[in-house]
Design a protein around this motif. Structure first.
Motif, PDB file in Angstrom:
ATOM      1  N   GLU A  49     -35.354 -71.948  94.143  1.00 46.19           N
ATOM      2  CA  GLU A  49     -35.163 -73.237  93.467  1.00 46.19           C
ATOM      3  C   GLU A  49     -33.923 -73.209  92.578  1.00 46.19           C
ATOM      4  OE1 GLU A  49     -38.713 -74.024  91.300  1.00 46.19           O
ATOM      5  OE2 GLU A  49     -39.991 -74.031  93.086  1.00 46.19           O
ATOM      6  N   THR A  50     -33.724 -72.089  91.890  1.00 44.10           N
ATOM      7  CA  THR A  50     -32.548 -71.946  91.027  1.00 44.10           C
ATOM      8  C   THR A  50     -31.279 -71.941  91.857  1.00 44.10           C
ATOM      9  OG1 THR A  50     -33.892 -70.631  89.492  1.00 44.10           O
ATOM     10  CG2 THR A  50     -31.506 -70.545  89.209  1.00 44.10           C
ATOM     11  N   ARG A  51     -31.290 -71.207  92.959  1.00 42.69           N
ATOM     12  CA  ARG A  51     -30.121 -71.160  93.839  1.00 42.69           C
ATOM     13  C   ARG A  51     -29.758 -72.548  94.361  1.00 42.69           C
ATOM     14  NH1 ARG A  51     -28.399 -72.192  98.354  1.00 42.69           N
ATOM     15  NH2 ARG A  51     -30.440 -73.031  98.927  1.00 42.69           N
ATOM     16  N   PRO A  91     -20.965 -73.314  98.132  1.00 39.82           N
ATOM     17  CA  PRO A  91     -22.068 -72.512  98.658  1.00 39.82           C
ATOM     18  C   PRO A  91     -22.555 -71.470  97.652  1.00 39.82           C
ATOM     19  CG  PRO A  91     -20.277 -72.673 100.254  1.00 39.82           C
ATOM     20  CD  PRO A  91     -19.752 -73.210  98.965  1.00 39.82           C
ATOM     21  N   VAL A  92     -23.864 -71.386  97.493  1.00 41.97           N
ATOM     22  CA  VAL A  92     -24.479 -70.386  96.623  1.00 41.97           C
ATOM     23  C   VAL A  92     -25.464 -69.588  97.464  1.00 41.97           C
ATOM     24  CG1 VAL A  92     -25.879 -69.944  94.571  1.00 41.97           C
ATOM     25  CG2 VAL A  92     -24.228 -71.836  94.577  1.00 41.97           C
ATOM     26  N   PHE A  93     -25.308 -68.278  97.460  1.00 43.45           N
ATOM     27  CA  PHE A  93     -26.160 -67.399  98.247  1.00 43.45           C
ATOM     28  C   PHE A  93     -26.993 -66.527  97.317  1.00 43.45           C
ATOM     29  CE2 PHE A  93     -22.429 -68.407 100.701  1.00 43.45           C
ATOM     30  CZ  PHE A  93     -22.923 -68.690 101.971  1.00 43.45           C
ATOM     31  N   THR A  94     -28.225 -66.233  97.728  1.00 46.93           N
ATOM     32  CA  THR A  94     -29.078 -65.326  96.976  1.00 46.93           C
ATOM     33  C   THR A  94     -28.980 -63.934  97.559  1.00 46.93           C
ATOM     34  OG1 THR A  94     -30.677 -67.062  96.426  1.00 46.93           O
ATOM     35  CG2 THR A  94     -31.436 -64.800  96.255  1.00 46.93           C
ATOM     36  N   GLY A  95     -28.723 -62.954  96.684  1.00 43.80           N
ATOM     37  CA  GLY A  95     -28.693 -61.560  97.098  1.00 43.80           C
ATOM     38  C   GLY A  95     -29.624 -60.741  96.223  1.00 43.80           C
ATOM     39  N   MET A  96     -30.590 -60.065  96.841  1.00 43.38           N
ATOM     40  CA  MET A  96     -31.563 -59.277  96.101  1.00 43.38           C
ATOM     41  C   MET A  96     -31.187 -57.793  96.108  1.00 43.38           C
ATOM     42  SD  MET A  96     -33.777 -61.519  95.074  1.00 43.38           S
ATOM     43  CE  MET A  96     -34.674 -63.026  95.492  1.00 43.38           C
ATOM     44  N   PRO A 111     -36.688 -70.192  81.572  1.00 50.68           N
ATOM     45  CA  PRO A 111     -35.692 -71.155  82.065  1.00 50.68           C
ATOM     46  C   PRO A 111     -35.852 -71.502  83.542  1.00 50.68           C
ATOM     47  CG  PRO A 111     -34.643 -69.605  80.589  1.00 50.68           C
ATOM     48  CD  PRO A 111     -36.058 -69.118  80.790  1.00 50.68           C
ATOM     49  N   ASN A 112     -36.139 -70.489  84.393  1.00 51.29           N
ATOM     50  CA  ASN A 112     -36.334 -70.742  85.829  1.00 51.29           C
ATOM     51  C   ASN A 112     -35.262 -71.682  86.390  1.00 51.29           C
ATOM     52  OD1 ASN A 112     -38.598 -69.040  86.047  1.00 51.29           O
ATOM     53  ND2 ASN A 112     -39.973 -70.657  85.329  1.00 51.29           N
ATOM     54  N   VAL A 162     -29.703 -74.472  84.624  1.00 55.31           N
ATOM     55  CA  VAL A 162     -28.847 -74.485  85.808  1.00 55.31           C
ATOM     56  C   VAL A 162     -27.449 -74.978  85.453  1.00 55.31           C
ATOM     57  CG1 VAL A 162     -28.492 -75.537  88.079  1.00 55.31           C
ATOM     58  CG2 VAL A 162     -30.769 -74.723  87.418  1.00 55.31           C
ATOM     59  N   ARG A 163     -27.359 -75.978  84.589  1.00 57.59           N
ATOM     60  CA  ARG A 163     -26.046 -76.451  84.142  1.00 57.59           C
ATOM     61  C   ARG A 163     -25.298 -75.358  83.383  1.00 57.59           C
ATOM     62  NH1 ARG A 163     -28.342 -81.707  84.209  1.00 57.59           N
ATOM     63  NH2 ARG A 163     -29.469 -81.466  82.237  1.00 57.59           N
ATOM     64  N   ALA A 164     -26.034 -74.567  82.610  1.00 57.61           N
ATOM     65  CA  ALA A 164     -25.408 -73.453  81.905  1.00 57.61           C
ATOM     66  C   ALA A 164     -24.835 -72.443  82.897  1.00 57.61           C
ATOM     67  CB  ALA A 164     -26.413 -72.781  80.970  1.00 57.61           C
ATOM     68  N   LEU A 165     -25.599 -72.132  83.947  1.00 54.81           N
ATOM     69  CA  LEU A 165     -25.104 -71.224  84.976  1.00 54.81           C
ATOM     70  C   LEU A 165     -23.868 -71.792  85.659  1.00 54.81           C
ATOM     71  CD1 LEU A 165     -28.424 -70.051  86.712  1.00 54.81           C
ATOM     72  CD2 LEU A 165     -27.108 -68.862  84.943  1.00 54.81           C
TER      73      LEU A 165
END
Length: 293
Positions: free
Chosen positions: A61-63, A73-78, A269-270, A276-279
């Motif tokens: 959801e955050t991504r 583009p935003v990618f999630t990397g664990m 924050p989740n 999200v705006r801060a990020l």
């Protein structure tokens, strides 16, 4: 310039049956004592993690929200689960990115944490795209404001917490603890909180000294000082996961009840729009800083 964002997190097992493999990955393949493993399985079971982990959904959801906010583009990397940082980096490169902004969902730098994410991402990119790594955002004003909003006007004693790390990092000059204290001070000042303290949580049983005091011990000290109402603000965490849902919501709650104290914690924050705006502002600041050079 074609940019992409790599939003990195520690990762969580997707289902209960993944817990052994997940902790084997964390430990680099070293075995974990059966009794410790069973304890961890029970903790995840208490969070109703059977066939779907709700904690991973928060990261997604955050991504997705950050991608909408930035329109890139935003990618999630664990670090320890899927999608892996290397796989996500491959997707970013395949999409044509020549600049990758690395952002870990952890505001405070330590060589035991953030440096590892950077190393994995650098190896994955292998010079095929420029890496712009955001290594610390512990004092970023919009982030401080997100936390200040959650403790402002409270009458409780605020306990700021973070994940403990081995105490040897202090002798090594690691900035982790100093940055944590700075975040706590900034949030308290912004929110006008007069009564506050700091403690650690989530220490691992490695046999060496870890940073303290642990929150369970700290609650006993606060009780002896006459404190009866506590609000926990985990400044070292930005999402709900095991260290929040178990260490605070179960273990710390149990200790508070034993002591006759009231304990609450802030909402994490989740994927909150302000967070999200801060990020997004963090990413934009990093890109803009490079553009000006």
């Amino acid at each position: 310039m074609s940019a992409a964002v790599m939003l990195m997190a520690y990762g969580s097992p997707e289902r209960l049956s993944d817990v052994p493999a997940y902790y084997a990955d964390i430990r680099g393949g070293r075995p974990i004592a059966p009794e410790h493993l069973e304890d961890l399985v029970e903790r995840y079971r208490s969070l109703s993690v059977e066939e779907h982990n709700p904690l991973n959904a928060i990261t997604e959801e955050t991504r997705a929200a950050l991608e909408r906010e930035l329109d890139v583009p935003v990618f999630t990397g664990m670090k320890h689960w899927t999608p892996r940082i290397a796989d996500a980096a491959g997707s970013a490169l395949a999409g044509g990115a020549d600049v990758v902004v690395g952002l870990v969902l952890a505001p405070h730098y330590s060589r035991l944490s953030i440096a590892g994410y950077r190393s994995q991402l650098e190896d994955a990119l292998a010079g095929r795209a420029e890496l712009r790594m955001i290594e610390s955002w512990h004092d970023f004003d919009p982030f401080v404001e997100v936390l200040a909003d959650r403790v402002r006007d409270t009458s409780a004693h605020v306990v700021f917490t973070a994940h403990s790390l081995p105490a040897r990092i202090l002798a090594e000059g690691d900035p982790y603890q100093e940055q944590l204290f700075e975040t706590a001070r900034l949030v308290a000042e912004r929110a006008g909180v007069a009564e506050w303290s700091f403690s650690y949580q989530s220490e691992s049983p490695t046999g060496e000294p870890w940073l303290g005091p642990d929150i369970l011990d700290h609650l006993s000290v606060l009780h002896a000082q006459g404190v009866r109402d506590v609000l926990v603000c985990p400044v070292g965490f930005v999402s709900d996961h095991l260290e929040i849902r178990w260490d605070i919501d179960v273990e710390a709650q149990e200790r508070a009840r034993e002591l006759g104290m009231t304990l609450r914690r802030i909402e994490m924050p989740n994927a909150d729009p302000e967070f999200v705006r801060a990020l997004a502002q963090l990413v934009e600041r990093e890109v803009g800083a490079h553009a000006e050079r």
